[in-house]
Design a protein around this motif. Structure first.
Motif, PDB file in Angstrom:
ATOM      1  N   GLU A   1       0.741  -1.184   0.032  1.00  0.00           N
ATOM      2  CA  GLU A   1      -0.114   0.208  -0.021  1.00  0.00           C
ATOM      3  C   GLU A   1       0.978   1.322   0.014  1.00  0.00           C
ATOM      4  OE1 GLU A   1      -4.178  -1.137   1.931  1.00  0.00           O
ATOM      5  OE2 GLU A   1      -2.646  -0.485   3.439  1.00  0.00           O
ATOM      6  N   LYS A   2       0.325   2.536  -0.573  1.00  0.00           N
ATOM      7  CA  LYS A   2       1.083   3.557  -0.646  1.00  0.00           C
ATOM      8  C   LYS A   2       0.040   4.707   0.212  1.00  0.00           C
ATOM      9  CE  LYS A   2       3.964   2.479  -3.818  1.00  0.00           C
ATOM     10  NZ  LYS A   2       3.552   1.019  -4.389  1.00  0.00           N
TER      11      LYS A   2
ATOM     12  N   GLU B   1      10.803  -3.637   2.795  1.00  0.00           N
ATOM     13  CA  GLU B   1       9.512  -3.929   2.565  1.00  0.00           C
ATOM     14  C   GLU B   1       8.748  -2.735   3.404  1.00  0.00           C
ATOM     15  OE1 GLU B   1      11.789  -7.500   2.305  1.00  0.00           O
ATOM     16  OE2 GLU B   1      11.747  -6.202   3.874  1.00  0.00           O
ATOM     17  N   LEU B   2       9.184  -1.999   3.974  1.00  0.00           N
ATOM     18  CA  LEU B   2       8.510  -0.757   4.581  1.00  0.00           C
ATOM     19  C   LEU B   2       9.428   0.603   4.519  1.00  0.00           C
ATOM     20  CD1 LEU B   2       6.561   0.648   6.272  1.00  0.00           C
ATOM     21  CD2 LEU B   2       7.446  -0.175   8.380  1.00  0.00           C
ATOM     22  N   LEU B   3       8.890   1.285   3.829  1.00  0.00           N
ATOM     23  CA  LEU B   3       9.522   2.561   3.569  1.00  0.00           C
ATOM     24  C   LEU B   3       8.710   3.834   4.128  1.00  0.00           C
ATOM     25  CD1 LEU B   3      11.816   4.105   2.109  1.00  0.00           C
ATOM     26  CD2 LEU B   3      10.320   4.209   0.120  1.00  0.00           C
ATOM     27  N   LEU B   4       9.405   4.532   5.214  1.00  0.00           N
ATOM     28  CA  LEU B   4       8.937   5.621   5.773  1.00  0.00           C
ATOM     29  C   LEU B   4       9.601   6.835   5.432  1.00  0.00           C
ATOM     30  CD1 LEU B   4       8.958   4.211   9.388  1.00  0.00           C
ATOM     31  CD2 LEU B   4       7.059   4.073   7.764  1.00  0.00           C
TER      32      LEU B   4
ATOM     33  N   GLU C   1       8.555  11.286  -7.540  1.00  0.00           N
ATOM     34  CA  GLU C   1       7.125  10.596  -7.882  1.00  0.00           C
ATOM     35  C   GLU C   1       7.065   9.317  -8.801  1.00  0.00           C
ATOM     36  OE1 GLU C   1       4.489  13.509  -9.398  1.00  0.00           O
ATOM     37  OE2 GLU C   1       4.308  14.655  -7.382  1.00  0.00           O
ATOM     38  N   ALA C   2       7.903   9.352  -9.875  1.00  0.00           N
ATOM     39  CA  ALA C   2       8.010   8.316 -10.635  1.00  0.00           C
ATOM     40  C   ALA C   2       8.503   6.875  -9.806  1.00  0.00           C
ATOM     41  CB  ALA C   2       8.583   8.703 -11.853  1.00  0.00           C
ATOM     42  N   TRP C   3       9.658   7.305  -9.159  1.00  0.00           N
ATOM     43  CA  TRP C   3      10.468   6.291  -8.394  1.00  0.00           C
ATOM     44  C   TRP C   3       9.361   5.681  -7.598  1.00  0.00           C
ATOM     45  CZ3 TRP C   3      12.000   4.170  -4.061  1.00  0.00           C
ATOM     46  CH2 TRP C   3      12.711   3.275  -4.184  1.00  0.00           C
ATOM     47  N   LEU C   4       8.857   6.512  -6.901  1.00  0.00           N
ATOM     48  CA  LEU C   4       7.872   5.843  -5.585  1.00  0.00           C
ATOM     49  C   LEU C   4       6.817   5.149  -6.254  1.00  0.00           C
ATOM     50  CD1 LEU C   4       7.909   8.871  -3.069  1.00  0.00           C
ATOM     51  CD2 LEU C   4       9.347   6.728  -2.849  1.00  0.00           C
ATOM     52  N   LYS C   5       6.026   5.504  -7.444  1.00  0.00           N
ATOM     53  CA  LYS C   5       5.192   4.683  -7.911  1.00  0.00           C
ATOM     54  C   LYS C   5       5.583   3.376  -8.342  1.00  0.00           C
ATOM     55  CE  LYS C   5       2.805   8.776 -10.043  1.00  0.00           C
ATOM     56  NZ  LYS C   5       2.400   9.521 -11.109  1.00  0.00           N
ATOM     57  N   ARG C   6       7.081   3.115  -8.673  1.00  0.00           N
ATOM     58  CA  ARG C   6       7.536   2.058  -8.841  1.00  0.00           C
ATOM     59  C   ARG C   6       7.787   1.030  -7.680  1.00  0.00           C
ATOM     60  NH1 ARG C   6      10.413   5.111 -12.555  1.00  0.00           N
ATOM     61  NH2 ARG C   6      12.314   4.738 -11.295  1.00  0.00           N
ATOM     62  N   PHE C   7       7.772   1.494  -6.576  1.00  0.00           N
ATOM     63  CA  PHE C   7       8.298   0.955  -5.335  1.00  0.00           C
ATOM     64  C   PHE C   7       7.266  -0.277  -5.088  1.00  0.00           C
ATOM     65  CE2 PHE C   7       8.121   0.838  -0.666  1.00  0.00           C
ATOM     66  CZ  PHE C   7       9.455   0.103  -0.403  1.00  0.00           C
ATOM     67  N   ASP C   8       7.395  -1.315  -4.750  1.00  0.00           N
ATOM     68  CA  ASP C   8       6.403  -2.376  -4.426  1.00  0.00           C
ATOM     69  C   ASP C   8       6.346  -2.775  -3.268  1.00  0.00           C
ATOM     70  OD1 ASP C   8       8.945  -3.632  -4.105  1.00  0.00           O
ATOM     71  OD2 ASP C   8       8.688  -5.068  -5.894  1.00  0.00           O
ATOM     72  N   GLY C   9       6.834  -2.059  -2.436  1.00  0.00           N
ATOM     73  CA  GLY C   9       6.776  -2.276  -0.819  1.00  0.00           C
ATOM     74  C   GLY C   9       5.568  -1.470  -0.042  1.00  0.00           C
ATOM     75  N   LEU C  10       5.491  -1.629   0.914  1.00  0.00           N
ATOM     76  CA  LEU C  10       4.519  -0.722   1.905  1.00  0.00           C
ATOM     77  C   LEU C  10       5.242   0.699   2.068  1.00  0.00           C
ATOM     78  CD1 LEU C  10       2.010  -0.107   3.549  1.00  0.00           C
ATOM     79  CD2 LEU C  10       3.086  -1.241   5.389  1.00  0.00           C
TER      80      LEU C  10
END
Length: 659
Positions: free
Chosen positions: A28-29, A169-172, A189-198
């Motif tokens: 989830e984002k 697995e968790l990015l704060l 923004e583009a990088w974070l959209k591709r991030f697949d963790g929480l």
């Protein structure tokens, strides 16, 4: 999955959370929002085990790796790339394992370490680290520069790159956009959209939250409320929720009043005593609904300027820089009364240098800057500490300002004025060094308002402001009767306030003909051109016929030509409302355009990969058939997306023309 059950968390005597419950799913984002001081950073500290809940349970999978931007300023001689690589914890562990195996001469351990290095992606780790640095705005020649050689803002970018380097697995992320310009913000923004963790992000940038989040958690009154949707969806759902809560509270108060009236009327009457007693029990059993109380909105306004010189400023061959090093040169422009100018450009191009020169914080290296008679400049520095004394309180700052700059005032008048900016009671004597970032920013705003400027120079004024204060600033700027020159990465503020844009690039200042969406598209075209090694596209400029020069005008016409009239306050408010309405109407269309652009980039990469695969020589027939099928599907999707992109652009242009 992260689960919080009945959490109570205190910081000293302050209760941050009480009976809070929350569930977050992998992938989830999440946007974590709330006013300044509500406890968002404390919640992050609890998730990383730096703080412990007073009561309740916090469940986080024990094997989860957590990526977080460290808040301490790094002090090391390590190169930038090496420093970022240290954020990849599996890679660091594998390298340490290999070093220990080689020291002991254990062949099996060395084989295991090499396998771990391969799994950690050691072969391309340096390239990945440098891609992060380049995306965040670092230049090629800075990739191996010592960390200590960078300024504070750039070191915070290094901390961000180091956090992104961790395969978590968790990015704060706590206010990740504060030190970024628009170029780096679009990349992030583009990088974070591709991030697949929480991912859980604290931000007061509504467009950033809208772009990357799909869940919103609101921390308010010591409770956590989860909403499905980005920030704009949260606003709509919260407004509806508050309306329903207010209606329920009003209905219950009517019911309570009716029961109390019955009890008061019949409790002493024998024939009605039993019914009255049952009403007392019903009243006691009734679950009490709290009145709908929200934090009072912060609002302020700039005082009416005493004069409006026109033009305010005139630059003739102005050169700005530090020492003998020019950064921005040959600036020949005018600033008129009532203009709303947004200053765009990548970090390091000279936006702040230009603003500091106008504010007299830097002396011009060459050229001439002519000020209109009666010009009063209000300057908000990017580093607000530049104008604050850490040991003095807000009241002492105002006393000194009233004495040295004016207008003069009594202490009680200054106390009342500070109260408008939420500095009340003993807080007016609290040392500025102990105030939060948002409180310091509010103090700088108060000092600006007191001076009654007619030209506002604002260099990243929203860095530490929460969403409520940002909205108050936007309203105040739109009602301000003077001129605004604004440097900001807050796209919502730029859209709502600015009528025109200047672009600081290639050592000069050029007018930019377009809005922020045009600017983002231009940045994308520039990055693609650089990747191909081609010439960057030119800056979009209005194709206007040159006005006749004064020398060619008849003498009577020259004498009669008046100075441009500043727009009236009502006109500006109407224009601001129109811009805000247009931005809200086109926002879903623009977001879909961004999603299509991102998908087209993915498809371009996929098609290139498939074409390379098919041209690589003999392959099994089944693999060739599958690759051909995927290539056809990708081509068909590209055609469909391009048609949708054109339709969306047409709708945006139609709405813009109508607005």
């Amino acid at each position: 999955m992260i689960t919080l059950r009945n959490i109570t968390l205190r910081r000293g005597v302050k209760v941050v959370l009480q009976g809070a419950n929350l569930t977050l799913q992998p992938g989830e984002k999440v946007g974590l929002i709330g006013r300044n001081g509500a406890g968002k950073s404390s919640l992050f500290a609890m998730l990383t085990n730096r703080l412990h809940a007073d009561t309740g349970e916090v469940e986080i999978p024990p094997r989860w790796r957590i990526g977080e931007v460290a808040q301490n300023m790094p002090e090391t001689d390590d190169g930038a790339t090496e420093y970022v690589l240290q954020g990849d914890t599996p890679l660091q562990a594998a390298q340490a394992e290999l070093a220990a195996a080689e020291a002991s001469g254990d062949g099996n351990a060395m084989a295991h370490a090499h396998l771990a290095l391969d799994e950690a992606g050691a072969f391309d780790a340096r390239a990945r680290a440098q891609a992060l640095l380049l995306g965040l705005g670092f230049k090629v020649e800075q990739l191996d520069a010592p960390v200590n050689s960078f300024s504070g803002g750039w070191r915070m970018r290094l901390q961000l790159a180091r956090a992104l380097m961790c395969p978590a697995e968790l990015l704060l992320l706590d206010e990740p956009t504060n030190h970024l310009d628009l170029d780096a913000l679009v990349w992030l923004e583009a990088w974070l959209k591709r991030f697949d963790g929480l991912m859980v992000v604290i931000s007061h940038d509504r467009e950033f939250l809208d772009a990357i989040t799909r869940v919103t958690v609101h921390l308010d009154e010591c409770t956590l409320t989860r909403y499905g949707g980005n920030y704009s969806a949260f606003e709509e759902m919260r407004a509806e929720r508050l309306t329903l809560a207010a209606a329920a509270y009003s209905k219950q108060q009517d019911r309570v009043a009716h029961l109390q009236k019955f009890i008061a009327r019949f409790k002493a009457k024998a024939s009605k005593a039993k019914q009255a007693q049952s009403r007392v029990k019903a009243l006691a059993r009734m679950e009490k609904l709290a009145p709908v109380l929200t934090a009072s909105d912060f609002n302020f306004e700039f005082r009416e300027p005493q004069s409006l010189p026109n033009p305010m400023l005139s630059f003739d061959g102005l050169v700005c820089g530090y020492g003998k090093t020019p950064i921005v040169g040959n600036v020949s422009r005018s600033v008129l009364a009532g203009q709303r100018i947004g200053i765009l450009g990548a970090n390091g191009q000279g936006k702040s240098t230009l603003v500091k020169t106008i504010a007299h914080a830097l002396a011009p290296l060459a050229g001439r800057m002519t000020e209109g008679k009666g010009l009063v400049i209000g300057y908000f520095a990017q580093q607000e500490l530049d104008v604050l004394q850490l040991d003095d309180g807000p009241l002492m700052h105002m006393v000194r300002l009233a004495r040295d700059v004016g207008p003069a005032a009594r202490e009680q008048e200054l106390r009342d004025f500070l109260g408008q900016f939420r500095f009340t009671g003993e807080m007016v004597n609290q040392a500025v060094g102990s105030l939060s970032g948002g409180e310091k920013a509010r103090l700088v705003l108060a000092m600006l308002v007191w001076q009654r400027p007619n030209l506002l120079l604002l260099d990243e004024p929203t860095n530490h402001l929460d969403l409520t204060t940002r909205e108050a600033l936007s309203i105040a700027l739109n009602e301000f009767e003077g001129t605004v020159m604004l440097v900001s990465h807050d796209r919502a503020l730029l859209r709502e306030v600015c009528d025109e844009f200047w672009l600081v690039t290639r050592g000069g200042v050029e007018p930019f003909d377009g809005d922020l969406d045009d600017y983002q598209r231009w940045l994308l075209e520039v990055s693609r051109a650089v990747a191909r090694g081609a010439e960057p596209p030119p800056v979009p400029r209005a194709q206007l016929a040159a006005p006749p020069t004064p020398a060619l005008l008849p003498a009577p016409a020259r004498a009669a030509a008046p100075a441009p009239t500043p727009p009236r306050r009502d006109d500006r408010k109407q224009a601001a409302n129109a811009r805000s309405l247009l931005a809200n109407r086109t926002r879903p269309l623009r977001q879909e355009v961004q999603q299509i652009d991102a998908r087209l980039d993915q498809l371009a990469a996929e098609r290139l990969e498939l074409e390379v695969f098919l041209s690589a020589g003999k392959r099994p027939a089944a693999e060739i058939a599958e690759a051909g099928r995927r290539l056809n599907h990708a081509a068909a999707e590209v055609v469909m997306l391009e048609e949708r992109w054109l339709a969306l652009q047409s709708q945006i242009e139609t709405l813009t023309a109508a607005g």
